[in-house]
Design an enzyme around this catalytic site. Structure first.
Site, PDB file in Angstrom:
ATOM      1  CD  GLU A  51      -2.742   1.535   2.259  1.00  0.00           C
ATOM      2  OE1 GLU A  51      -2.710   0.129   3.453  1.00  0.00           O
ATOM      3  OE2 GLU A  51      -3.541   1.948   2.441  1.00  0.00           O
TER       4      GLU A  51
ATOM      5  NE  ARG B 118       3.895  -7.536  11.022  1.00  0.00           N
ATOM      6  CZ  ARG B 118       3.196  -7.089   9.779  1.00  0.00           C
ATOM      7  NH1 ARG B 118       2.044  -8.045   9.179  1.00  0.00           N
ATOM      8  NH2 ARG B 118       3.691  -5.569   9.745  1.00  0.00           N
TER       9      ARG B 118
ATOM     10  CE  LYS C 255       2.940   1.160   5.112  1.00  0.00           C
ATOM     11  NZ  LYS C 255       2.318  -0.250   3.559  1.00  0.00           N
TER      12      LYS C 255
END
Ligand code: ATP
Ligand code: MG
Length: 567
Positions: free
Chosen positions: A37, A263, A273
């Site tokens: 994204e 992850r 982020k």
């Protein structure tokens, strides 16, 4: 490397691909994607995902796409798109012409939503966002059906069209899937597919005022691109039934399969982020490419190589349960890479003047030095030597402790590639009491090629010639976060990570002295400064003054760290 590859070859995703190839599920095709994204810069966690997806595609003779999952206009920006393209390229991957934008599919996604409405599988709901949340229930409590759930197909089609036309305010209506309000999986309780958001999109402008939600958009994006294996992180495991529901509800053929992996988390840093953006926006770092950041841009500026990052991603492997990787393992990967390729040089970080009283004041000798003992092809260079030198302040001690083998009154050390010297005394600054200069004598017979060349002394110091040295600024970095464990961050979202920032993560040394061979080195060049670590020329350098970042110190190798921890 062979060993690493065989280890990676049997990761559980590869096993799924092998199985699918056997059953001919995707007709022998292997097609993966990396779907960022564009709402921030990529970080080392994304690098893991890129290496995994693109690596699997390459190993299986398949294809990979780079796709911008740009369905949320409010937080996205073209700056992020450009940075992501640059970073993925820099990591060493080439997607040919397969660069896609989810926003290019908005029209098709809209048409599919209309199909869902026609099939009685989606409805327009007028509950407010808070009401929707309340009606959803919880793990222990079934949800309640919306009073708008049984609208007719005609009414739904009309309202959805008018949502698109901009007739309704943000948040006043949504399109929802009609699934099951008592499903044990909360994601299946009539999830929202579309919301109204009157925001300008960086690619589609003001064409749209309704935007698809991730859970609706993502399976369709994968389907349009003929993805076979849609690899994502574990937090989407509970969303997989919805991923499958969307594709099945539309009766689509040749479906992609969502596969989840753990992850990457690293100690001593933040990775989300949202938090990285906060560090940038609130000025805790100089930007997304601050060399302390775990972003690809930060690691690149710090001096990391793509090879070291790829090697790291390969070695940490792929797992199905979350864990935290010690950041020192990443540091060891760059150390290992640079050990074989970074030229050795002599640089004094905190200079102390050293005068060789019996060396002629007008004499300059060229001392020969190997560029890299690990690389026989690296050659040799000449370094000027003269009466007045600089050594590292910490390499002299007036009153040395036990096991201090460096310079002290009456002691001998070797100057690297040059002579053995003996300390005869030192001078203090009268005002501050600080040691101003050290006086020595040298043994002219101790130089390479002379009879005393083999004479052994306990310490060897690096040095630069005062007259020939270049000035430089050197930035030393330490971990961004004091807290070892990023899991602490994850478990306790409320805990303010700003309080855990390491106040000493940056130290700037402005009076460093370089050997003259480093003159005019290009931005990004990497060196080992003997005894001090690996360094890289920073873009802040000017024609007058080089600026270096310390990439990593010359500390213990990973094996030694592990051994020390066991004992
Ligand atoms: P963040 O949580 O850091 O904001 P994200 O998951 O929202 O990241 P996306 O841009 O949506 O960021 O991620 C693109 C891809 O990278 C996704 O497939 C995601 O699963 C993967 N990814 C993101 N963070 C990590 C990580 N720490 N380790 C491995 N893969 C990751
Ligand atoms: Mg995301």
């Amino acid at each position: 490397m062979d060993h690493e590859e065989s280890k990676a070859a049997v990761n559980f995703i590869q096993e799924i691909i092998n199985q699918d190839n056997k059953t001919n599920k995707h007709h022998g095709r292997v097609h993966l994607r990396f779907p960022p994204e564009p709402n921030g810069y990529l970080h080392i966690g994304h690098a893991k995902s890129i290496c995994l997806n693109f690596g699997l595609a390459v190993k299986n003779g398949g294809l990979y796409n780079l796709r911008f999952d740009d369905t949320n206009p409010s937080k996205e920006d073209v700056e992020y798109i450009d940075s992501i393209i640059k970073d993925v390229r820099w990591l060493g991957f080439d997607w040919d012409d397969r660069l896609f934008y989810a926003s290019d599919y908005f029209e098709k996604m809209y048409d599919y939503a209309v199909s869902l409405i026609k099939a009685g599988k989606a409805y327009v709901c007028d509950l407010s966002p808070e009401e929707i949340r309340k009606y959803r229930g919880s793990f222990n409590e079934a949800g309640r059906e919306s009073l708008y759930r049984n609208r007719t197909v005609e009414e739904n089609l009309d309202l959805f069209k008018r949502m698109r036309a901009g007739e309704f305010a943000d948040g006043s209506r949504v399109l929802r899937a009609k699934i099951d309000m008592s499903s044990p999986n909360l994601n299946m309780r009539d999830p929202v597919l579309y919301r109204i958001l009157k925001a300008t999109h960086h690619r589609t402008g003001d064409k749209w005022c309704i935007y698809p939600m991730y859970d609706y958009a993502h399976p369709l994006e994968d389907y349009y691109e003929k993805i076979t294996h849609s690899v994502c992180t574990l937090e989407f495991e509970d969303h997989r039934p919805l991923y499958d529901w969307v594709l099945n509800a539309l009766n689509l053929p040749d479906l992609p399969q969502q596969i989840e992996f753990a992850r990457l988390n690293l100690t001593n840093t933040v990775m989300s982020k949202r938090k990285l953006r906060r560090l940038v926006e609130e000025g805790y770092v100089v930007g997304w490419d601050d060399p302390r950041m775990p972003t690809i841009a930060g690691l690149r500026r710090r001096g990391y190589t793509p090879e070291a990052i790829r090697n790291f991603c390969e070695r940490i492997g792929v797992a199905k349960t979350n864990s935290v990787v010690d950041i020192r393992f990443l540091e060891d990967c760059i150390r290992e890479d640079l050990n074989v390729r970074a030229p050795r040089t002599m640089v004094v970080l905190r200079p102390l003047k050293l005068i060789i009283d019996n060396y002629p004041g007008d004499m300059v000798e060229e001392m020969e030095s190997e560029n890299n003992p690990e690389d026989p092809t690296a050659g040799k260079r000449k370094i000027p030597f003269s009466q007045i030198l600089y050594i590292e302040r910490e390499d002299f001690c007036e009153d040395p402790p036990k096991k201090y083998f460096r310079l002290a009154p009456g002691r001998e050390v070797r100057l690297k590639n040059a002579y053995i010297i003996k300390c005869e005394g030192f001078v203090r600054n009268e005002k501050t009491g600080e040691i101003k200069e050290v006086h020595c004598t040298y043994d002219p017979e101790s130089k390479s090629g002379k009879p005393g060349a083999k004479r052994k002394v306990k310490g060897t110091l690096h040095w630069v010639s005062a007259e020939h040295a270049l000035k430089a600024e050197i930035r030393l970095y330490d971990h961004l976060l004091l807290d070892q464990n990023e899991r602490a961050e994850e478990q306790d979202e409320e805990k303010d990570f700003i309080k855990q920032l390491n106040p000493n993560s940056l130290e700037v040394l402005v009076d460093c002295l370089l050997e003259p061979s480093l003159a005019g080195m290009a931005c990004g060049s990497r060196y080992q400064f003997m005894r001090k670590g690996y360094f890289c020329v920073d873009p802040d350098s000017t024609s007058d003054k080089l600026v270096f970042n310390r990439i990593v110190s010359l500390r213990d190798t990973w094996d030694r760290i592990l051994k020390a921890e066991k004992n």
